[in-house]
Design an enzyme around this catalytic site. Structure first.
Site, PDB file in Angstrom:
ATOM      1  N   HIS A  79     -60.950  17.421   6.620  1.00 53.76           N
ATOM      2  CA  HIS A  79     -61.808  16.925   7.695  1.00 53.76           C
ATOM      3  C   HIS A  79     -61.005  16.030   8.630  1.00 53.76           C
ATOM      4  CE1 HIS A  79     -62.046  14.057   4.367  1.00 53.76           C
ATOM      5  NE2 HIS A  79     -62.136  13.113   5.281  1.00 53.76           N
ATOM      6  N   HIS A 126     -61.573  12.816  11.340  1.00 54.04           N
ATOM      7  CA  HIS A 126     -62.456  11.782  11.873  1.00 54.04           C
ATOM      8  C   HIS A 126     -62.270  11.694  13.385  1.00 54.04           C
ATOM      9  CE1 HIS A 126     -63.201   9.735   7.914  1.00 54.04           C
ATOM     10  NE2 HIS A 126     -62.053  10.304   7.621  1.00 54.04           N
TER      11      HIS A 126
HETATM   12  P1  AMP Z   1     -62.017  10.243   4.027  1.00 54.83           P
HETATM   13  O1  AMP Z   1     -62.180   8.891   3.383  1.00 54.83           O
HETATM   14  O2  AMP Z   1     -60.967  10.319   5.077  1.00 54.83           O
HETATM   15  O3  AMP Z   1     -61.888  11.320   2.968  1.00 54.83           O
HETATM   16  O4  AMP Z   1     -63.375  10.494   4.796  1.00 54.83           O
HETATM   17  C1  AMP Z   1     -64.533  11.002   4.200  1.00 54.83           C
HETATM   18  C2  AMP Z   1     -65.662  10.551   5.059  1.00 54.83           C
HETATM   19  O5  AMP Z   1     -66.811  11.298   4.697  1.00 54.83           O
HETATM   20  C3  AMP Z   1     -66.024   9.071   4.891  1.00 54.83           C
HETATM   21  O6  AMP Z   1     -65.840   8.406   6.117  1.00 54.83           O
HETATM   22  C4  AMP Z   1     -67.469   9.111   4.449  1.00 54.83           C
HETATM   23  O7  AMP Z   1     -68.238   8.098   5.034  1.00 54.83           O
HETATM   24  C5  AMP Z   1     -67.919  10.477   4.904  1.00 54.83           C
HETATM   25  N1  AMP Z   1     -69.026  11.022   4.146  1.00 54.83           N
HETATM   26  C6  AMP Z   1     -69.148  11.122   2.815  1.00 54.83           C
HETATM   27  N2  AMP Z   1     -70.324  11.697   2.486  1.00 54.83           N
HETATM   28  C7  AMP Z   1     -70.944  11.981   3.650  1.00 54.83           C
HETATM   29  C8  AMP Z   1     -72.209  12.577   3.983  1.00 54.83           C
HETATM   30  N3  AMP Z   1     -73.045  13.009   3.048  1.00 54.83           N
HETATM   31  N4  AMP Z   1     -72.534  12.698   5.290  1.00 54.83           N
HETATM   32  C9  AMP Z   1     -71.692  12.259   6.251  1.00 54.83           C
HETATM   33  N5  AMP Z   1     -70.497  11.694   5.996  1.00 54.83           N
HETATM   34  C10 AMP Z   1     -70.127  11.545   4.716  1.00 54.83           C
END
Ligand code: AMP
Ligand code: ZN
Length: 140
Positions: free
Chosen positions: A102, A104
């Site tokens: 993913h 950001h």
């Molecule tokens: P990372 O820490 O770079 O792996 O980013 C993962 C992101 O996914 C974090 O910023 C979380 O807040 C986000 N995240 C986790 N679960 C969900 C969800 N159900 N809906 C939207 N965002 C999510």
């Protein structure tokens, strides 16, 4: 399609858990981060489950990059942020918490003093929903 039944983003792709969806095409999905580091924080993913930048096929990386660019443009149009960071984490040392590739899309405000590993704090869902509608509309 490659999927992982235990992956939270695969569950979002499958519609098993809700999200504030802002954009979707055949290969990718964009939605609001539920723990926004800043107002308007969004995520773009390939719909297929690939763990990180090393694993994701080039074509899906490219498709996600196109979606990232679109979303960044909409975020800029709606929020007029001071700047936008694109952040992408691979592995625990980079604070990757969801093992589904993913990117950001992170709008910045002047003096927000945001650190690269910002820590996860639940957002105000009404606020997230409201901004998701504006960004989604900008993506139509
Ligand atoms: P990372 O820490 O770079 O792996 O980013 C993962 C992101 O996914 C974090 O910023 C979380 O807040 C986000 N995240 C986790 N679960 C969900 C969800 N159900 N809906 C939207 N965002 C999510
Ligand atoms: Zn997944």
């Amino acid at each position: 399609m490659r999927t992982d039944k235990d992956c939270i983003f695969c569950k979002i792709v499958a519609g098993e858990i809700p999200c504030y969806k802002i954009f979707e095409d055949e290969l990718t999905l964009a939605f609001m981060d539920i723990n926004p580091a800043n107002h308007g924080h969004a995520l773009a993913i390939p719909k297929e489950h690939w763990e990180d930048v090393y694993a994701v096929p080039d074509a899906l990386l490219a498709a996600t990059a196109e979606t990232v660019k679109r979303v960044a443009g909409a975020v800029r149009a709606v929020l007029e942020p001071y700047g936008v960071n694109l952040v992408q984490a691979n592995g625990p040392g980079a604070a990757q918490s969801v093992l589904h590739f993913h990117v950001h899309i992170l709008p910045r405000t002047k003096g927000d003093d945001l650190r690269l590993n910002w820590g996860l704090r639940p957002g105000d869902t009404a606020e997230i929903e409201a901004i998701s509608k504006k960004i989604k509309a900008a993506l139509q």
